[in-house]
Scaffold this motif. Sequence first.
Motif, PDB file in Angstrom:
ATOM      1  N   THR A   1       4.446  -7.800  -3.067  1.00  0.00           N
ATOM      2  CA  THR A   1       5.444  -8.032  -2.212  1.00  0.00           C
ATOM      3  C   THR A   1       5.959  -7.334  -1.199  1.00  0.00           C
ATOM      4  N   LEU A   2       6.740  -7.913  -0.357  1.00  0.00           N
ATOM      5  CA  LEU A   2       7.146  -7.209   0.871  1.00  0.00           C
ATOM      6  C   LEU A   2       7.621  -5.594   0.706  1.00  0.00           C
ATOM      7  N   ASP A   3       8.682  -5.471  -0.342  1.00  0.00           N
ATOM      8  CA  ASP A   3       9.143  -4.384  -0.712  1.00  0.00           C
ATOM      9  C   ASP A   3       8.113  -3.433  -1.147  1.00  0.00           C
ATOM     10  N   THR A   4       7.214  -3.681  -1.943  1.00  0.00           N
ATOM     11  CA  THR A   4       5.978  -2.812  -2.503  1.00  0.00           C
ATOM     12  C   THR A   4       5.341  -2.248  -1.253  1.00  0.00           C
ATOM     13  N   HIS A   5       4.907  -3.323  -0.358  1.00  0.00           N
ATOM     14  CA  HIS A   5       4.174  -2.977   0.905  1.00  0.00           C
ATOM     15  C   HIS A   5       4.874  -2.203   1.752  1.00  0.00           C
ATOM     16  N   SER A   6       6.358  -2.163   1.983  1.00  0.00           N
ATOM     17  CA  SER A   6       6.998  -1.363   2.804  1.00  0.00           C
ATOM     18  C   SER A   6       7.024   0.119   2.174  1.00  0.00           C
ATOM     19  N   ALA A   7       7.258   0.052   0.763  1.00  0.00           N
ATOM     20  CA  ALA A   7       7.329   1.647   0.089  1.00  0.00           C
ATOM     21  C   ALA A   7       5.904   2.251   0.301  1.00  0.00           C
ATOM     22  N   ILE A   8       4.889   1.487   0.109  1.00  0.00           N
ATOM     23  CA  ILE A   8       3.443   2.296   0.376  1.00  0.00           C
ATOM     24  C   ILE A   8       3.227   2.502   1.782  1.00  0.00           C
ATOM     25  N   SER A   9       3.494   1.828   2.554  1.00  0.00           N
ATOM     26  CA  SER A   9       3.489   2.270   4.012  1.00  0.00           C
ATOM     27  C   SER A   9       4.365   3.214   4.281  1.00  0.00           C
ATOM     28  N   THR A  10       5.343   3.309   3.711  1.00  0.00           N
ATOM     29  CA  THR A  10       6.315   4.699   4.089  1.00  0.00           C
ATOM     30  C   THR A  10       5.731   5.754   3.627  1.00  0.00           C
ATOM     31  N   LEU A  11       5.449   5.642   2.223  1.00  0.00           N
ATOM     32  CA  LEU A  11       4.630   6.609   1.779  1.00  0.00           C
ATOM     33  C   LEU A  11       3.149   7.292   2.515  1.00  0.00           C
ATOM     34  N   ALA A  12       2.776   6.430   2.855  1.00  0.00           N
ATOM     35  CA  ALA A  12       1.419   6.780   3.513  1.00  0.00           C
ATOM     36  C   ALA A  12       1.872   7.473   5.073  1.00  0.00           C
ATOM     37  N   SER A  13       2.938   6.901   5.643  1.00  0.00           N
ATOM     38  CA  SER A  13       3.368   7.659   6.920  1.00  0.00           C
ATOM     39  C   SER A  13       3.806   8.933   6.395  1.00  0.00           C
ATOM     40  N   ILE A  14       4.711   9.358   5.531  1.00  0.00           N
ATOM     41  CA  ILE A  14       5.270  10.457   4.917  1.00  0.00           C
ATOM     42  C   ILE A  14       3.976  11.486   4.875  1.00  0.00           C
ATOM     43  N   GLU A  15       2.944  11.048   4.179  1.00  0.00           N
ATOM     44  CA  GLU A  15       2.118  11.962   3.634  1.00  0.00           C
ATOM     45  C   GLU A  15       0.834  12.034   4.667  1.00  0.00           C
ATOM     46  N   ASN A  16       0.871  11.335   5.761  1.00  0.00           N
ATOM     47  CA  ASN A  16      -0.039  11.141   6.831  1.00  0.00           C
ATOM     48  C   ASN A  16      -1.362  10.899   6.043  1.00  0.00           C
ATOM     49  N   LYS A  17      -1.678   9.611   5.356  1.00  0.00           N
ATOM     50  CA  LYS A  17      -2.568   9.161   4.804  1.00  0.00           C
ATOM     51  C   LYS A  17      -2.797   7.607   5.096  1.00  0.00           C
ATOM     52  N   LYS A  18      -3.813   7.086   4.780  1.00  0.00           N
ATOM     53  CA  LYS A  18      -4.150   5.760   4.941  1.00  0.00           C
ATOM     54  C   LYS A  18      -3.526   5.126   3.895  1.00  0.00           C
ATOM     55  N   MET A  19      -3.295   3.859   3.840  1.00  0.00           N
ATOM     56  CA  MET A  19      -2.590   3.029   2.572  1.00  0.00           C
ATOM     57  C   MET A  19      -3.591   3.019   1.668  1.00  0.00           C
ATOM     58  N   TYR A  20      -4.634   2.716   1.737  1.00  0.00           N
ATOM     59  CA  TYR A  20      -5.436   2.701   0.442  1.00  0.00           C
ATOM     60  C   TYR A  20      -5.553   3.915  -0.100  1.00  0.00           C
ATOM     61  N   GLU A  21      -5.550   5.183   0.630  1.00  0.00           N
ATOM     62  CA  GLU A  21      -5.457   6.565  -0.079  1.00  0.00           C
ATOM     63  C   GLU A  21      -4.189   6.751  -0.872  1.00  0.00           C
ATOM     64  N   VAL A  22      -3.074   6.125  -0.459  1.00  0.00           N
ATOM     65  CA  VAL A  22      -1.843   6.211  -1.235  1.00  0.00           C
ATOM     66  C   VAL A  22      -1.885   5.616  -2.475  1.00  0.00           C
ATOM     67  N   VAL A  23      -2.470   4.283  -2.429  1.00  0.00           N
ATOM     68  CA  VAL A  23      -2.597   3.484  -3.564  1.00  0.00           C
ATOM     69  C   VAL A  23      -3.440   4.064  -4.613  1.00  0.00           C
ATOM     70  N   THR A  24      -4.820   4.376  -3.921  1.00  0.00           N
ATOM     71  CA  THR A  24      -5.405   5.200  -4.847  1.00  0.00           C
ATOM     72  C   THR A  24      -4.906   6.353  -5.656  1.00  0.00           C
ATOM     73  N   ASP A  25      -4.144   6.891  -5.058  1.00  0.00           N
ATOM     74  CA  ASP A  25      -3.439   8.201  -5.662  1.00  0.00           C
ATOM     75  C   ASP A  25      -2.532   7.602  -6.906  1.00  0.00           C
ATOM     76  N   ILE A  26      -1.743   6.733  -6.609  1.00  0.00           N
ATOM     77  CA  ILE A  26      -0.892   6.039  -7.334  1.00  0.00           C
ATOM     78  C   ILE A  26      -1.320   5.612  -8.499  1.00  0.00           C
ATOM     79  N   VAL A  27      -2.613   4.745  -8.303  1.00  0.00           N
ATOM     80  CA  VAL A  27      -3.485   4.136  -9.611  1.00  0.00           C
ATOM     81  C   VAL A  27      -3.974   5.215 -10.223  1.00  0.00           C
TER      82      VAL A  27
END
Length: 113
Positions: free
Chosen positions: A58-84
């Motif tokens: 969903t758009l809000d989940t994508h936005s949250a992951i994108s924001t987390l990736a920006s904060i942590e200076n990571k790619k989006m797939y790295e943030v998703v991998t960390d969450i999973v």
Amino acid sequence: MNAKPGLGTFRKNKTQRPESFDPEKSVEETRTMVNENVLEHPTKRLTSKDLPKSIRLTLDTHSAISTLASIENKKMYEVVTDIVEEYIQNLSPQSKKIVRSSVKAINETKTRK
């Protein structure tokens, strides 16, 4: 005659009771499940051809992951991998074992190619 009746009066050579030993404490049970990461964390940045495009968010989940990736200076797939990975660590051992075997099967087929 002896004051104590019984077999003890007839036995001449009484054997001594053997020394008693306390049983050793058994080793604690250890689970065969390792607590290391289930998912593979690549050491190099992956390109778009290395990543499958089969996830819909969903758009809000994508936005949250994108924001987390920006904060942590990571790619989006790295943030998703960390969450999973965090989610998998909190699963029951039975569920974690199922996930681990599934990921292991995918990794084995990937290395055969």
